[in-house]
Design a protein around this motif. Structure first.
Motif, PDB file in Angstrom:
ATOM      1  N   SER A  33       0.841  -1.198   0.000  1.00 53.56           N
ATOM      2  CA  SER A  33       0.000   0.000   0.000  1.00 53.56           C
ATOM      3  C   SER A  33       0.871   1.241   0.000  1.00 53.56           C
ATOM      4  CB  SER A  33      -0.892   0.015   1.243  1.00 53.56           C
ATOM      5  OG  SER A  33      -1.540   1.268   1.396  1.00 53.56           O
ATOM      6  N   TYR A  63      -5.602   3.622  -3.658  1.00 55.45           N
ATOM      7  CA  TYR A  63      -6.935   3.520  -3.063  1.00 55.45           C
ATOM      8  C   TYR A  63      -7.836   2.789  -4.054  1.00 55.45           C
ATOM      9  CZ  TYR A  63     -11.702   5.169  -2.119  1.00 55.45           C
ATOM     10  OH  TYR A  63     -13.060   5.239  -1.925  1.00 55.45           O
ATOM     11  N   VAL A 114     -13.144  -0.693   2.006  1.00 55.54           N
ATOM     12  CA  VAL A 114     -13.073   0.754   2.238  1.00 55.54           C
ATOM     13  C   VAL A 114     -14.412   1.452   2.032  1.00 55.54           C
ATOM     14  CG1 VAL A 114     -10.617   0.901   1.691  1.00 55.54           C
ATOM     15  CG2 VAL A 114     -12.298   1.165  -0.141  1.00 55.54           C
ATOM     16  N   ILE A 165      -9.165  11.861  -1.491  1.00 53.24           N
ATOM     17  CA  ILE A 165      -8.191  10.825  -1.867  1.00 53.24           C
ATOM     18  C   ILE A 165      -7.935  10.835  -3.365  1.00 53.24           C
ATOM     19  CG2 ILE A 165      -7.792   8.336  -1.984  1.00 53.24           C
ATOM     20  CD1 ILE A 165      -9.330   8.086   0.641  1.00 53.24           C
ATOM     21  N   PRO A 191     -10.141   6.481  -8.712  1.00 55.05           N
ATOM     22  CA  PRO A 191      -9.723   5.406  -7.807  1.00 55.05           C
ATOM     23  C   PRO A 191      -9.298   4.182  -8.585  1.00 55.05           C
ATOM     24  CG  PRO A 191     -12.108   5.527  -7.890  1.00 55.05           C
ATOM     25  CD  PRO A 191     -11.597   6.701  -8.675  1.00 55.05           C
TER      26      PRO A 191
END
Length: 251
Positions: free
Chosen positions: A142, A188, A194, A207, A216
């Motif tokens: 990540s 993400y 999430v 984000i 994303p």
């Protein structure tokens, strides 16, 4: 012919999200796929969707006895994996926090699954591969383990930083045995992990604003690099971090 013909893969957290997408793609590329998850019903449903090249494995990766038994059972059935994707993880959104505010039980649960569970998966993958001639191990990392991107999630970020370190040490230790170890770093990615963020328009927009490609990630974005690292095309790649993050870690 598929790119993974003749391969046997063991993928944790494979009932949903990134793990399922990778398992389905591996099956489509010719691999036999052990769909490992602690949710037995979800794993069985995933196998039904993938087809007869897949089998379900119920395992809690934080339990070493269970992990060891899963690898032993696969080997006994002629399914000793030469490809292992250590993907299972938790992210306790709403509970994880900056370090001064972090409850130790949230820390322990996150580390138990994400870091200890990955360690146990890698440990028993290596033991299996030492017996059966090597293979490829792929860990899911990540950006939070590489930068301050996860400053609100001390436990999750620390667990992922540990995974990146585990990749390097294991790759260096077992390269002479024909075992390759690499980490894929998604951005993400909108999965069930999430929903707390994806259901919050303001948090989601914040984000995405930090992802240069402007959207994303999706589980499908990760499939290709996983196929590459599982297959013979990546025979000289080990100890690496492969970012599939829309440019997030380039900033």
């Amino acid at each position: 012919m598929g790119r993974l013909d003749g391969k046997t893969a063991f993928i944790t957290g494979a009932a949903n999200g990134i793990g399922y997408a990778v398992a389905a793609r591996f099956g489509a590329e010719g691999a036999r796929v052990a769909v490992a998850d602690r949710d037995a019903d979800a794993a069985a449903k995933a196998v039904a969707r993938i087809g007869d090249r897949a089998r379900a494995v119920t395992v809690d990766i934080a339990d070493e006895t269970a992990v060891a038994a899963a690898f032993a059972d696969l080997a006994a059935a002629g399914w000793a994996p030469d490809t292992v994707v250590a993907n299972a993880a938790v992210q306790l959104l709403g509970q994880d926090a900056q370090v001064a505010d972090l409850d130790v039980d949230v820390w322990r649960r996150t580390i138990d699954v994400n870091l200890t569970g990955t360690f146990l998966t890698v440990k028993h993958a290596v033991r299996t591969m030492l017996k059966y001639g090597g293979g490829s191990i792929i860990l899911t990392g990540s950006p939070t383990g590489l930068s301050g991107e996860g400053n609100e999630f001390a436990a999750y970020s620390t667990s992922k930083a540990g995974i990146h370190g585990l990749t390097r040490t294991t790759a260096a230790a077992y390269a002479p045995n024909g075992i390759r170890v690499n980490t894929v770093v998604p951005t993400y990615t909108e999965t069930g992990l999430v929903t707390t963020l994806s259901d919050d328009p303001e948090a989601r927009a914040a984000i995405i604003s930090r992802i240069p490609l402007g959207r994303p990630g999706t589980p499908a974005d990760v499939e290709g690099i996983m196929v590459f690292l599982a297959g013979d095309e990546s025979a000289f790649a080990t100890g690496g971090l492969f970012a599939v993050d829309g440019g997030m870690t380039a900033l």
